[in-house]
Design a protein around this motif. Structure first.
Motif, PDB file in Angstrom:
ATOM      1  N   ARG A  36       0.837  -1.206   0.000  1.00 42.35           N
ATOM      2  CA  ARG A  36       0.000   0.000   0.000  1.00 42.35           C
ATOM      3  C   ARG A  36       0.870   1.254   0.000  1.00 42.35           C
ATOM      4  O   ARG A  36       1.965   1.264   0.530  1.00 42.35           O
ATOM      5  N   SER A  37       0.338   2.329  -0.559  1.00 41.49           N
ATOM      6  CA  SER A  37       1.085   3.590  -0.545  1.00 41.49           C
ATOM      7  C   SER A  37       0.926   4.270   0.812  1.00 41.49           C
ATOM      8  O   SER A  37      -0.045   4.046   1.534  1.00 41.49           O
ATOM      9  N   GLY A  38       1.897   5.084   1.155  1.00 41.13           N
ATOM     10  CA  GLY A  38       1.879   5.779   2.437  1.00 41.13           C
ATOM     11  C   GLY A  38       0.745   6.782   2.562  1.00 41.13           C
ATOM     12  O   GLY A  38       0.281   7.082   3.657  1.00 41.13           O
ATOM     13  N   ASP A  39       0.291   7.321   1.427  1.00 44.03           N
ATOM     14  CA  ASP A  39      -0.806   8.294   1.456  1.00 44.03           C
ATOM     15  C   ASP A  39      -2.099   7.679   1.964  1.00 44.03           C
ATOM     16  O   ASP A  39      -2.859   8.329   2.681  1.00 44.03           O
ATOM     17  N   LYS A  40      -2.344   6.435   1.597  1.00 44.66           N
ATOM     18  CA  LYS A  40      -3.569   5.777   2.051  1.00 44.66           C
ATOM     19  C   LYS A  40      -3.572   5.613   3.562  1.00 44.66           C
ATOM     20  O   LYS A  40      -4.607   5.752   4.204  1.00 44.66           O
ATOM     21  N   PHE A  41      -2.420   5.311   4.151  1.00 38.25           N
ATOM     22  CA  PHE A  41      -2.352   5.161   5.605  1.00 38.25           C
ATOM     23  C   PHE A  41      -2.654   6.481   6.296  1.00 38.25           C
ATOM     24  O   PHE A  41      -3.368   6.510   7.289  1.00 38.25           O
ATOM     25  N   GLU A  42      -2.093   7.558   5.783  1.00 35.89           N
ATOM     26  CA  GLU A  42      -2.307   8.856   6.414  1.00 35.89           C
ATOM     27  C   GLU A  42      -3.731   9.355   6.246  1.00 35.89           C
ATOM     28  O   GLU A  42      -4.249  10.064   7.100  1.00 35.89           O
ATOM     29  N   ASN A  43      -4.388   8.977   5.156  1.00 33.06           N
ATOM     30  CA  ASN A  43      -5.756   9.426   4.916  1.00 33.06           C
ATOM     31  C   ASN A  43      -6.800   8.614   5.672  1.00 33.06           C
ATOM     32  O   ASN A  43      -7.857   9.132   5.997  1.00 33.06           O
ATOM     33  N   HIS A  44      -6.527   7.337   5.930  1.00 38.60           N
ATOM     34  CA  HIS A  44      -7.571   6.458   6.464  1.00 38.60           C
ATOM     35  C   HIS A  44      -7.295   5.902   7.857  1.00 38.60           C
ATOM     36  O   HIS A  44      -8.168   5.269   8.429  1.00 38.60           O
ATOM     37  N   LEU A  92      -5.926  -6.417   9.534  1.00 33.22           N
ATOM     38  CA  LEU A  92      -6.801  -6.920   8.479  1.00 33.22           C
ATOM     39  C   LEU A  92      -8.250  -6.475   8.669  1.00 33.22           C
ATOM     40  O   LEU A  92      -8.973  -6.257   7.703  1.00 33.22           O
ATOM     41  N   ALA A  93      -8.679  -6.316   9.915  1.00 33.03           N
ATOM     42  CA  ALA A  93     -10.058  -5.899  10.170  1.00 33.03           C
ATOM     43  C   ALA A  93     -10.217  -4.385  10.149  1.00 33.03           C
ATOM     44  O   ALA A  93     -11.321  -3.884   9.937  1.00 33.03           O
ATOM     45  N   GLY A  94      -9.130  -3.642  10.364  1.00 34.76           N
ATOM     46  CA  GLY A  94      -9.220  -2.195  10.432  1.00 34.76           C
ATOM     47  C   GLY A  94      -8.752  -1.501   9.173  1.00 34.76           C
ATOM     48  O   GLY A  94      -9.536  -1.249   8.259  1.00 34.76           O
ATOM     49  N   PRO A  95      -7.452  -1.182   9.102  1.00 35.18           N
ATOM     50  CA  PRO A  95      -6.963  -0.411   7.949  1.00 35.18           C
ATOM     51  C   PRO A  95      -7.180  -1.086   6.601  1.00 35.18           C
ATOM     52  O   PRO A  95      -7.572  -0.425   5.646  1.00 35.18           O
ATOM     53  N   LYS A  96      -6.941  -2.386   6.491  1.00 36.64           N
ATOM     54  CA  LYS A  96      -7.126  -3.053   5.198  1.00 36.64           C
ATOM     55  C   LYS A  96      -8.570  -2.947   4.741  1.00 36.64           C
ATOM     56  O   LYS A  96      -8.857  -2.702   3.582  1.00 36.64           O
ATOM     57  N   ARG A  97      -9.481  -3.102   5.658  1.00 39.71           N
ATOM     58  CA  ARG A  97     -10.910  -2.998   5.327  1.00 39.71           C
ATOM     59  C   ARG A  97     -11.239  -1.578   4.869  1.00 39.71           C
ATOM     60  O   ARG A  97     -11.998  -1.382   3.922  1.00 39.71           O
ATOM     61  N   GLU A  98     -10.658  -0.588   5.543  1.00 33.48           N
ATOM     62  CA  GLU A  98     -10.870   0.812   5.143  1.00 33.48           C
ATOM     63  C   GLU A  98     -10.329   1.064   3.734  1.00 33.48           C
ATOM     64  O   GLU A  98     -10.976   1.721   2.928  1.00 33.48           O
ATOM     65  N   PHE A  99      -9.141   0.543   3.448  1.00 33.99           N
ATOM     66  CA  PHE A  99      -8.553   0.745   2.127  1.00 33.99           C
ATOM     67  C   PHE A  99      -9.431   0.127   1.058  1.00 33.99           C
ATOM     68  O   PHE A  99      -9.667   0.721   0.013  1.00 33.99           O
ATOM     69  N   ASP A 100      -9.879  -1.093   1.296  1.00 35.64           N
ATOM     70  CA  ASP A 100     -10.676  -1.804   0.302  1.00 35.64           C
ATOM     71  C   ASP A 100     -12.053  -1.161   0.143  1.00 35.64           C
ATOM     72  O   ASP A 100     -12.615  -1.180  -0.944  1.00 35.64           O
TER      73      ASP A 100
END
Length: 104
Positions: A36-44, A92-100
Motif C-alpha cells: 500500500r502507498s503511504g498516502d492511504k495510511f495517512e488518509n484512512h 486486516l479488520a481495520g486499515p485493510k478494510r478501510e482501504f478496500d
C-alpha cells in the motif's frame, strides 16, 4: 493407543493448525501493508505506514518463530504467537478494510 495419547495427538494437531493459520495471517497482513502507498495510511488511519510496518514486522518475527516451534517441537503457541495473530487481525479488520472500502 489409549485415550490420553489420542487426546494429545488431537491437541497437537489443533495447535499446529492454529499456528500455521496465524502465520499465514501475519504474512498476509505484512504483504498487504507493504504494497500500500503511504498516502492511504495517512488518509484512512491514525498510524503511519512505517508504524504499521514496524508492528507487523515484529508480529511476523514472533508469529513465524512461534509457529515453527509449535510445529517442529509440539509446543503451544504462547503469548507472543497469540499477540502476533491479534496484531495481524487488527490490521486486516481495520486499515485493510478501510482501504478496500474506499478503493471501489
Amino acid at each position: 493407543m489409549d485415550f490420553l495419547q489420542l487426546a494429545l495427538m488431537i491437541e497437537y494437531g489443533l495447535q499446529a493448525a492454529l499456528a500455521l493459520v496465524g502465520a499465514g495471517m501475519v504474512i498476509w497482513a505484512m504483504a498487504d501493508a507493504a504494497r500500500r502507498s503511504g498516502d492511504k495510511f495517512e488518509n484512512h488511519t491514525n498510524l503511519t505506514k512505517s508504524t504499521w510496518l514496524l508492528i507487523l514486522g515484529g508480529a511476523l518475527i514472533f508469529g513465524l518463530g512461534s509457529a515453527s516451534l509449535t510445529v517442529l517441537y509440539g509446543g503451544q503457541i504462547g503469548l507472543f504467537g497469540l499477540a502476533s495473530i491479534v496484531a495481524a487481525g487488527v490490521y486486516l479488520a481495520g486499515p485493510k478494510r478501510e482501504f478496500d472500502m474506499w478503493s471501489h
